[in-house]
Write an enzyme that holds these catalytic residues in place. Structure first.
Site, PDB file in Angstrom:
ATOM      1  N   SER A  52      35.811  45.087  39.129  1.00 13.63           N
ATOM      2  CA  SER A  52      36.418  45.318  37.805  1.00 13.63           C
ATOM      3  C   SER A  52      36.532  46.800  37.497  1.00 13.63           C
ATOM      4  CB  SER A  52      35.545  44.690  36.710  1.00 13.63           C
ATOM      5  OG  SER A  52      35.484  43.313  36.882  1.00 13.63           O
ATOM      6  N   HIS A  76      41.852  43.044  37.238  1.00 11.37           N
ATOM      7  CA  HIS A  76      42.003  42.764  38.675  1.00 11.37           C
ATOM      8  C   HIS A  76      43.488  42.543  38.934  1.00 11.37           C
ATOM      9  CE1 HIS A  76      37.705  42.230  39.712  1.00 11.37           C
ATOM     10  NE2 HIS A  76      37.634  42.047  38.409  1.00 11.37           N
ATOM     11  N   HIS A 118      36.301  35.180  41.297  1.00 13.40           N
ATOM     12  CA  HIS A 118      34.922  34.934  40.864  1.00 13.40           C
ATOM     13  C   HIS A 118      34.675  33.432  40.761  1.00 13.40           C
ATOM     14  CE1 HIS A 118      36.236  38.803  39.160  1.00 13.40           C
ATOM     15  NE2 HIS A 118      34.987  39.210  39.343  1.00 13.40           N
ATOM     16  N   TYR A 127      33.255  32.088  38.328  1.00 13.98           N
ATOM     17  CA  TYR A 127      33.498  31.651  36.943  1.00 13.98           C
ATOM     18  C   TYR A 127      34.976  31.363  36.658  1.00 13.98           C
ATOM     19  CZ  TYR A 127      34.617  36.607  35.867  1.00 13.98           C
ATOM     20  OH  TYR A 127      35.172  37.863  35.867  1.00 13.98           O
ATOM     21  N   GLU A 128      35.868  31.780  37.584  1.00 10.33           N
ATOM     22  CA  GLU A 128      37.287  31.437  37.413  1.00 10.33           C
ATOM     23  C   GLU A 128      37.544  30.003  37.881  1.00 10.33           C
ATOM     24  OE1 GLU A 128      39.896  35.112  38.581  1.00 10.33           O
ATOM     25  OE2 GLU A 128      37.945  35.342  39.501  1.00 10.33           O
ATOM     26  N   ALA A 156      31.351  45.894  39.430  1.00 14.27           N
ATOM     27  CA  ALA A 156      30.796  46.461  38.199  1.00 14.27           C
ATOM     28  C   ALA A 156      29.572  45.614  37.860  1.00 14.27           C
ATOM     29  CB  ALA A 156      31.810  46.385  37.076  1.00 14.27           C
ATOM     30  N   MET A 161      28.427  39.400  38.562  1.00 18.32           N
ATOM     31  CA  MET A 161      28.934  38.024  38.706  1.00 18.32           C
ATOM     32  C   MET A 161      29.771  37.825  39.961  1.00 18.32           C
ATOM     33  SD  MET A 161      30.168  37.554  34.794  1.00 18.32           S
ATOM     34  CE  MET A 161      29.262  38.332  33.467  1.00 18.32           C
ATOM     35  N   SER A 162      29.537  38.631  40.972  1.00 20.16           N
ATOM     36  CA  SER A 162      30.412  38.523  42.153  1.00 20.16           C
ATOM     37  C   SER A 162      29.619  38.836  43.415  1.00 20.16           C
ATOM     38  CB  SER A 162      31.582  39.505  42.008  1.00 20.16           C
ATOM     39  OG  SER A 162      31.102  40.834  41.998  1.00 20.16           O
ATOM     40  N   ASN A 170      27.192  48.800  31.728  1.00 16.27           N
ATOM     41  CA  ASN A 170      26.248  48.688  30.613  1.00 16.27           C
ATOM     42  C   ASN A 170      24.823  48.757  31.116  1.00 16.27           C
ATOM     43  OD1 ASN A 170      27.190  46.204  31.832  1.00 16.27           O
ATOM     44  ND2 ASN A 170      25.544  45.271  30.675  1.00 16.27           N
ATOM     45  N   HIS A 212      33.920  43.271  28.176  1.00 15.13           N
ATOM     46  CA  HIS A 212      34.617  43.487  29.447  1.00 15.13           C
ATOM     47  C   HIS A 212      35.381  44.821  29.405  1.00 15.13           C
ATOM     48  CE1 HIS A 212      36.116  42.395  33.323  1.00 15.13           C
ATOM     49  NE2 HIS A 212      37.379  42.416  32.936  1.00 15.13           N
TER      50      HIS A 212
HETATM   51  N1  HPA Z   1      25.785  41.173  33.517  1.00  9.23           N
HETATM   52  C1  HPA Z   1      26.516  40.533  34.448  1.00  9.23           C
HETATM   53  N2  HPA Z   1      27.602  41.055  34.985  1.00  9.23           N
HETATM   54  C2  HPA Z   1      27.978  42.271  34.585  1.00  9.23           C
HETATM   55  C3  HPA Z   1      27.266  42.978  33.607  1.00  9.23           C
HETATM   56  C4  HPA Z   1      26.108  42.393  33.050  1.00  9.23           C
HETATM   57  O1  HPA Z   1      25.422  42.956  32.174  1.00  9.23           O
HETATM   58  N3  HPA Z   1      27.909  44.158  33.433  1.00  9.23           N
HETATM   59  C5  HPA Z   1      28.973  44.161  34.268  1.00  9.23           C
HETATM   60  N4  HPA Z   1      29.022  43.024  34.969  1.00  9.23           N
END
Ligand code: HPA
Length: 280
Positions: A35, A66, A88, A90-91, A118, A217-218, A241, A253
């Site tokens: 990302s 993406h 991902h 989650y998609e 990310a 998440m990947s 973050n 996001h």
């Molecule tokens: N958690 C999960 N996935 C992420 C985060 C997070 O805090 N930041 C960027 N991708």
């Protein structure tokens, strides 16, 4: 031939053939951009761009940030394939769909894969905009659907050792590139979760306690597939973050993409350095 445990070989070959016809090169290095990292391709000498819609059997990149384009080009005068856009869990994709692109890269000649993402920083010493080279991961994505459908299991079953997923030499040269160029690159543990929600404060606390330095998440399904196919893997996490459970801040996001972009020049330096070292 690609192992059918990853995805059916005819699907892989059908897709690889389209790429070969458009770009008849044999790249040794493949890259997956996470990302907000699309601008990494600014430093690539682009020869051909193939939107994922033009690649039969390729999934569509649905997440914001993406682009969904396979970029074929040169870095350091070496052919390279870059997936500008990833898929991902989650998609809604199954593992065989998430990993088909990896098998396609392998079929096209890729021997080393640089997987970027990310992530949220759990380690209190990490700062937004910094990079972490992944030394190990913890796979919490397996709490989702089974990694391989029973029909795709090899007979007899074959186990892919996850112990040495991340190549020691690639990791060491990444840390050396960062030291030489004067930017921070940590090494540490990536925890892969299913998402798509960011974590609760209690979850961030838990993930830090079980040994995570960052969470995302990947990455994990792609890395396991690449190791299964005997590629060397370098994992790079862009810390966006910072997860401070006791000083909570809202994660969005948009913010993740903005902060991941801070690391782009340094990711580009690592890719150039790794490609140059592998062609020496
Ligand atoms: N958690 C999960 N996935 C992420 C985060 C997070 O805090 N930041 C960027 N991708």
């Amino acid at each position: 031939m690609i192992d059918p445990a990853i995805c059916p070989p005819q699907f892989v070959e059908q897709t690889a053939e389209v790429v070969r016809r458009a770009w008849p090169q044999r790249p040794r290095t493949g890259v997956i951009l996470g990302s907000g990292l699309g601008r990494v391709i600014d430093g690539v000498h682009i020869e051909c761009e193939l939107p994922y819609e033009k690649l039969p059997r390729f999934p569509r990149a649905l997440a914001a940030g993406h682009r969904g384009v396979l970029v074929c080009g040169q870095v350091e005068h070496q052919p390279i394939l870059i997936m500008d856009g990833r898929f991902h869990r989650y998609e809604g994709y199954r593992t065989s769909e998430l990993t088909l692109p990896i098998a396609v890269l392998k079929s096209l000649g890729v021997e080393q894969l640089i997987v970027t993402n990310a992530c949220g920083g759990l380690n209190p010493n990490f700062r937004s905009g910094e990079i972490m080279a992944i030394a190990e991961h913890i796979n919490l994505l397996t709490l989702g659907p089974r990694p391989l459908p029973p029909s795709a299991q090899p007979h007899p079953p074959r186990w892919c050792g996850a112990r040495a997923c991340y190549d020691h030499e690639l990791l060491a040269s990444t840390l050396a590139i960062a030291r030489q160029a004067g930017f921070v690159c940590h090494r540490g543990v990536y925890i892969g979760v299913a998402g798509p929600n960011y974590e609760t404060r209690a979850e961030y606390r838990f993930l830090r306690k079980i040994g995570g330095d960052v969470v995302g998440m990947s990455t994990v399904p792609e890395v396991l597939a690449a190791r299964y196919l005997e590629m060397r893997v370098l994992g790079l996490s862009m810390i966006t973050n910072i997860a401070c459970p006791d000083r909570p801040a809202k994660t969005t996001h948009e913010e993740v993409k903005r902060l991941a972009a801070l690391a782009i020049p340094n990711v580009a330096k690592i890719i150039r350095g790794v490609v140059a070292a592998s062609s020496a």
